[in-house]
Design a protein around this motif. Structure first.
Motif, short mmCIF file in Angstrom:
data_model
loop_
_atom_site.label_atom_id
_atom_site.label_comp_id
_atom_site.label_asym_id
_atom_site.label_seq_id
_atom_site.Cartn_x
_atom_site.Cartn_y
_atom_site.Cartn_z
N ASP A 130 -78.18 -85.96 42.95
CA ASP A 130 -78.43 -86.63 41.67
C ASP A 130 -78.62 -88.14 41.87
N ASP A 188 -86.64 -80.38 34.57
CA ASP A 188 -86.10 -79.11 34.10
C ASP A 188 -85.36 -78.39 35.22
N ARG A 214 -82.04 -80.12 35.88
CA ARG A 214 -81.02 -79.84 34.87
C ARG A 214 -80.41 -78.44 35.05
N ARG A 215 -81.23 -77.47 35.43
CA ARG A 215 -80.76 -76.10 35.57
C ARG A 215 -80.03 -75.86 36.88
N SER A 229 -77.67 -80.14 38.70
CA SER A 229 -76.74 -80.98 37.95
C SER A 229 -75.31 -80.51 38.13
N SER A 270 -74.53 -80.81 33.60
CA SER A 270 -75.19 -80.06 32.55
C SER A 270 -74.49 -78.72 32.31
#
Length: 350
Positions: free
Chosen positions: A298, A313, A316-317, A320, A323
Motif C-alpha cells: 500500500d 479496484d 481495494r479487493r 488492502s 477495506s
C-alpha cells in the motif's frame, strides 16, 4: 444414521485419507497447511459429536488487470520539440540518441523510466540555469514546453515502469498455491524491494537523487524469486474458508437447547492441546505477516501520483489491509468470529 462412535471412527478415517492425499501432493502447494486446518476441523467435529464438514476448495484470486487496464497512455514527444541541436547546451543529445536507437526502443519498462527520469533531471537543471537566457525565443519556448510535458509525464512513466514489469505482474499470478506452512514470511529482500521502489517513486522529482540501474533491476529480480503476493492472498483465502467451516460447527452446536450434551470430551482440552496452540500461533503469525506485507504494498502504491481505475479496484479487493471488502479483512473477521464462538462454547460448558 451413524451413532457417535461410528461418526468418530469414520471421521478419523476420512482425516487419515485427506492427510495421505496432502502428503502425496507435497507441502509445496499448500497441502500440508490445508491438512493442518482440516485436522483441526475434524478434531472439533469429533469433540462436538458432529459430522466433519466436507472441505470446499477456496476461490482463486482475481486475474491481475490486463495491460490495457493497468497501463497509462503516454504520447510520444514530437520530434520537432525534442530538437537536440537547438537544446545542445542542455546535454540531452546522447540521452536522446540512446533512447532512439534499436536497443532503446525495446528497452524494459524500468529502463525506459530511468531514461525519462534522467532526461527530466537534465531538462530541469537546464531550465534553472543560465541557458534559457542564451536561447532564442523559439528555443526558449521549446525548452519550457518540453520541461512542462516531461514533468507531467514522469509520474505516468513511473507507474508504467512498475505495472509493465514482468516481476511485479508475476507477483500476482493465479497459477500459484498457498504458502507452505513453515514459509509464511516473504523471501529475504522482498520487503526491502518494496521499500526501495517506494523510495525511488517518492524521490523522482528530487534533482539531487538518481537511482542506480543495477540496484533497481536487482530489487525487481528479488520480487521474481517467488510470487509471494499471490501465495499470501491464496493462503488468506484458504485460512478464511477453513475457519468459516469450523465456525459453522460451533454455531450448529450452540443453537441447541443444551449444546454441552454433545461434548465427547471437555472442549477446553482440545484448545489447550499442543496442535491447537500451534495452529493459533500460526494464524497469529499469518495475520501479522500479511498486514505487514500489505501495508508495504500500500505504501508503494500510495506513492504513485497516477493510476488506473481497474488497478484501484483490484487494490481495494485484494491488496488492502483496511477495506472491509478485502480478503485480509475477511480472514481477520473469520478468525475473530471463530475465537468468539469457541470461547462462548467453552464458557457454557465448563
Amino acid at each position: 444414521m451413524l451413532n457417535g462412535h461410528s461418526r468418530r471412527r469414520n471421521g478419523k478415517w476420512r482425516f487419515t485419507a485427506a492427510l495421505s492425499v496432502a502428503v502425496l501432493a507435497g507441502c509445496g502447494n499448500g497441502g500440508e497447511l490445508d491438512a493442518l486446518l482440516v485436522d483441526y476441523q475434524r478434531h472439533l467435529a469429533e469433540s462436538l459429536d458432529l459430522e466433519a464438514p466436507t472441505p470446499r476448495t477456496p476461490d482463486n484470486i482475481d486475474a491481475f488487470p490486463a495491460p490495457d487496464e493497468r497501463l497509462l497512455a503516454i504520447p510520444e514527444t514530437r520530434e520537432g520539440l525534442l530538437n537536440v541541436y537547438a537544446l545542445r547546451d542542455c546535454r540531452i543529445s546522447r540521452l536522446v540518441a540512446q533512447r532512439n536507437n534499436q536497443l532503446g526502443r525495446v528497452a524494459r519498462a524500468s529502463q525506459r523510466w530511468l531514461y525519462e527520469l534522467k532526461l527530466w533531471h537534465r531538462l530541469d537543471a537546464c531550465w534553472r540555469s543560465e541557458v534559457p537566457q542564451e536561447l532564442s525565443e523559439a528555443n526558449r519556448q521549446r525548452l519550457a514546453t518540453l520541461v512542462e510535458m516531461k514533468t507531467e509525464q514522469l509520474p505516468r512513466v513511473s507507474w508504467n515502469a512498475l505495472f509493465d514489469s514482468s516481476e511485479w505482474v508475476g507477483s500476482f499470478s493465479r497459477a500459484s498455491s498457498p504458502l507452505p506452512r513453515d514459509e509464511i514470511e516473504p523471501k529475504e529482500g522482498q520487503l526491502a524491494a518494496l521499500a526501495y521502489l517506494r523510495d525511488v517513486t517518492l524521490h523522482q522529482f528530487d534533482p539531487d537523487w538518481q537511482p542506480d540501474s543495477s540496484t533497481l533491476e536487482g530489487h525487481l529480480q528479488t520480487l521474481q524469486t517467488r510470487p509471494y503476493a499471490a501465495e499470501l492472498l491464496r493462503t488468506l483465502l484458504l485460512a478464511e474458508q477453513r475457519l468459516s467451516e469450523a465456525s459453522a460447527l460451533l454455531e450448529h452446536a450452540l443453537m441447541e437447547a443444551d449444546p454441552c450434551r454433545r461434548l465427547s470430551s471437555p472442549l477446553k482440552a482440545l484448545y489447550e492441546a499442543r496442535e491447537a496452540e500451534d495452529l493459533d500461533a500460526w494464524l497469529a503469525q499469518l495475520e501479522t505477516t500479511a498486514r505487514g506485507w500489505l501495508e508495504a504494498v500500500d505504501g508503494l502504491l500510495e506513492a504513485q501520483v497516477e493510476g488506473t481505475t481497474e488497478v484501484a479496484d483490484y487494490r481495494r479487493r485484494w491488496l488492502s489491509s483496511q477495506s472491509p471488502d478485502a480478503v485480509f479483512s475477511a480472514f481477520s473477521s473469520a478468525r475473530k468470529r471463530h475465537d468468539i464462538l469457541r470461547e462462548t462454547m467453552v464458557s457454557e460448558c465448563r
